[in-house]
Motif scaffolding. Structure first.
Motif, PDB file in Angstrom:
ATOM      1  N   LYS A  94       0.660  -1.091   0.178  1.00  4.69           N
ATOM      2  CA  LYS A  94       0.114  -0.076  -0.048  1.00  4.69           C
ATOM      3  C   LYS A  94       0.732   1.204  -0.114  1.00  4.69           C
ATOM      4  O   LYS A  94       1.054   1.741   0.870  1.00  4.69           O
ATOM      5  CB  LYS A  94      -0.998   0.007   1.178  1.00  4.69           C
ATOM      6  N   ARG A 101      -3.996   2.328  -0.387  1.00  2.72           N
ATOM      7  CA  ARG A 101      -4.199   1.565  -1.406  1.00  2.72           C
ATOM      8  C   ARG A 101      -2.802   1.321  -1.990  1.00  2.72           C
ATOM      9  O   ARG A 101      -1.963   1.893  -1.765  1.00  2.72           O
ATOM     10  CB  ARG A 101      -5.005   2.360  -2.517  1.00  2.72           C
ATOM     11  N   GLU A 102      -2.834   0.056  -2.888  1.00  4.99           N
ATOM     12  CA  GLU A 102      -1.786  -0.067  -3.719  1.00  4.99           C
ATOM     13  C   GLU A 102      -1.649   0.953  -4.807  1.00  4.99           C
ATOM     14  O   GLU A 102      -2.750   1.534  -5.066  1.00  4.99           O
ATOM     15  CB  GLU A 102      -1.851  -1.611  -4.170  1.00  4.99           C
ATOM     16  N   TRP A 277      -7.030   0.876  -7.211  1.00  7.58           N
ATOM     17  CA  TRP A 277      -5.629   1.021  -7.095  1.00  7.58           C
ATOM     18  C   TRP A 277      -4.903   1.458  -8.662  1.00  7.58           C
ATOM     19  O   TRP A 277      -3.630   1.264  -8.544  1.00  7.58           O
ATOM     20  CB  TRP A 277      -4.934  -0.300  -6.644  1.00  7.58           C
TER      21      TRP A 277
END
Length: 557
Positions: A94, A101-102, A277
């Protein structure tokens, strides 16, 4: 720099401090000194500062750097953990900390036949599934099997988006559709909220054969929502068919919010989804690129993804000393942070790349235009320069005068294409070849003049023309062997990874954009007031805005 200055004692050595000291020393040396014209050391320096990856060549020898500068910059990158954070990016950690988030836009271009890095597997699988759906839609359009509400086959696509949902696809459409024979279907782009791009299309397109693509990650962006509602009203009125039926036949949705697309009336079969993402400005490779695929075909779109993936692999595997995104990032950070150059010009010498500067403005300034680091502390230096530019040959007749003889220092990226294959008669081919040679000659000449200033004037012309060319504008030259899907895919991925490396150097989150939100909120309140719905009670009152509102209302009545 003497050995005492560069002492590597753990207590005293700092790569950043060493770079500041080195920058101060280099101020005494002009780019003309560094280039050194015919000297053997200058030849060695130029050779050491040129790098090739596939059909893309990067020359940074006109930057105000030496091989020693590059060594110090690489030390800095290592000390910031670029290698470790690069691995974290590709393994699905992340890295977008504020949004938890990624940032896996690379998964959207990961080939099906190749095992992704551990942590990216699920993301790559999801993206590949959506690509199959996208390919199916593209086939329906190209084979004449997608029919509008009146039963006629689709001939035109209107792509409605803004920001990352517009700039990337539009750039690729312009860059690769240089000949009508390349086009499978006509694609038109609409982004401005004032309707100025939409109105001419409504006048000349056949509403019965027009497909709308609504591209919006959040599916709430006001610009896009207003444009699509106007477009749907046009189709409905022109065809005398209700809007819900138009949505069922002539609207494709691309978003990370499938539930909102369904609520809007887009059938599930016409929805393409990408995950949150994938950031908007990194989303070209996702289903946001569906209009590019419809225009050019899946073979071209897949080649675009392949070029970007090749750059991903290079960025992931190559040592930092030979890593093009890292080198471009380090040189850019050197100019901005250590040489205090506030603006950076993007100057493509190919009309097909006319939207490149606008695309990079969003990519770089929205990503790294921040003054608060990941640790919550203020950054005490400029991070991202102000990005700007234009097609080089046009710019030569506009703002180059100020750059050459004004008082501002800028850095620049020149982008050129070495060759261009055109199917034409012999006479036309010869004429076009001469134009290409002239364009390349201008690119090289301007890059040289940016660097050398008056020293670029040949001895034979001195005394016969005006002096006062400042020079000392550091610039890189990015040379593409030819402009094709693979090369532009690699080029844009190069800049994406450049942005990530600079975010690591400056300890920033490049994947959020909190600075754009307040203006939108203020605009919503003022819109309601202009529409006569409410008073703008949510806005801070200031006399300037109030008198402008009065004047607007006076002239609109």
């Amino acid at each position: 720099m003497n050995s005492s200055t560069l002492s590597r004692s753990p207590r005293t050595y700092s790569p950043v401090n060493a770079l500041y000291a080195h920058a101060e020393q280099l101020q005494a040396h002009s780019l003309s000194d560094l280039l050194g014209c015919d000297s053997s050391s200058a030849q060695q320096r130029a050779s050491a500062l040129a790098f090739t990856f596939g059909s893309l060549h990067l020359d940074v020898s006109k930057q105000r750097i030496t091989p020693h500068t590059l060594k110090l910059l690489i030390d800095w990158a290592h000390s910031c953990g670029v290698k470790e954070k690069r691995q974290a990016l590709f393994s699905g950690q992340k890295v977008n900390i504020s949004e938890r988030r990624e940032a896996l836009h690379m998964a959207a271009r990961w080939p099906k036949h190749k095992t992704p890095p551990k942590g990216m597997e699920a993301a790559a699988t999801f993206c590949q599934q959506q690509q199959l759906r996208l390919a199916g839609m593209v086939s329906r359009v190209h084979e004449g099997r997608w029919f509008g509400a009146t039963g006629q086959a689709i001939t035109d696509v209107v792509h409605i988006g803004v920001g990352g949902s517009d700039l990337g696809p539009k750039l690729i459409s312009e860059a690769l559709a240089d000949r009508p024979s390349h086009e499978k279907v006509r694609v038109h782009y609409v982004s401005t909220m004032d309707g100025a791009q939409l109105l001419p299309l409504m006048e000349r397109l056949n509403p019965a054969t027009t497909l709308l693509v609504l591209a919006s990650k959040s599916f709430t962006t006001a610009d896009t929502q207003f444009n699509v509602r106007t477009a749907l009203a046009w189709l409905s009125e022109a065809l005398e068919i209700d809007i819900s039926t138009i949505c069922h036949h002539q609207l494709v949705g691309v978003s990370s919010k499938p539930e909102k697309m369904t609520a809007f009336g887009i059938p599930e079969a016409h929805q393409l989804v990408f995950k949150d993402w994938i950031g908007g400005r990194f989303s070209l490779w996702s289903p946001i690129g569906v209009s590019v695929a419809m225009q050019l075909g899946m073979e071209q779109f897949n080649a675009l993804l392949a070029g970007a993936h090749a750059m991903d692999q290079h960025f992931l595997d190559a040592p930092l000393e030979e890593n093009l995104p890292t080198l471009l990032a380090l040189v850019g950070a050197w100019n901005c942070q250590f040489l205090n150059i506030p603006t950076h010009a993007v100057l493509p010498y190919d009309g097909r790349l006319k939207s490149l500067s606008a695309y990079l403005q969003q990519l770089e300034m929205e990503s790294n235009g921040k003054s608060v680091g990941l640790d919550g502390r203020s950054v005490n230096h400029a991070t991202c320069p102000i990005m700007w530019g234009d097609v080089g040959p046009n710019a030569q007749h506009a703002f180059y005068q100020l750059l050459h003889q004004g008082g501002h220092t800028v850095s620049a990226d020149f982008v050129a294409v070495a060759k261009r294959d055109v199917v034409a008669t012999d006479e036309v081919s010869r004429a076009l070849c001469a134009q290409e040679q002239l364009t390349l000659a201008n690119c090289l000449a301007q890059s040289q003049l940016f660097a050398l200033g008056d020293d670029a004037i040949p001895v034979s012309l001195r005394g016969h023309m005006a002096q006062g060319y400042r020079g000392n504008h550091p610039n890189s030259l990015l040379l593409l062997q030819e402009l094709n899907p693979w090369s532009i895919g690699a080029l844009l991925a190069l800049y994406e990874h450049k942005v990530f490396v600079q975010s690591v150097l400056w300890n920033l989150n490049p994947f959020d954009q909190p600075g754009v939100e307040l203006g939108k909120q203020l605009a919503t309140s003022l819109y309601e007031m202009l529409a006569g719905e409410t008073l703008a009670h949510n806005n801070v009152k200031d006399p300037s805005t109030e008198q402008l509102l009065c004047k607007i209302n006076e002239w609109r009545q």
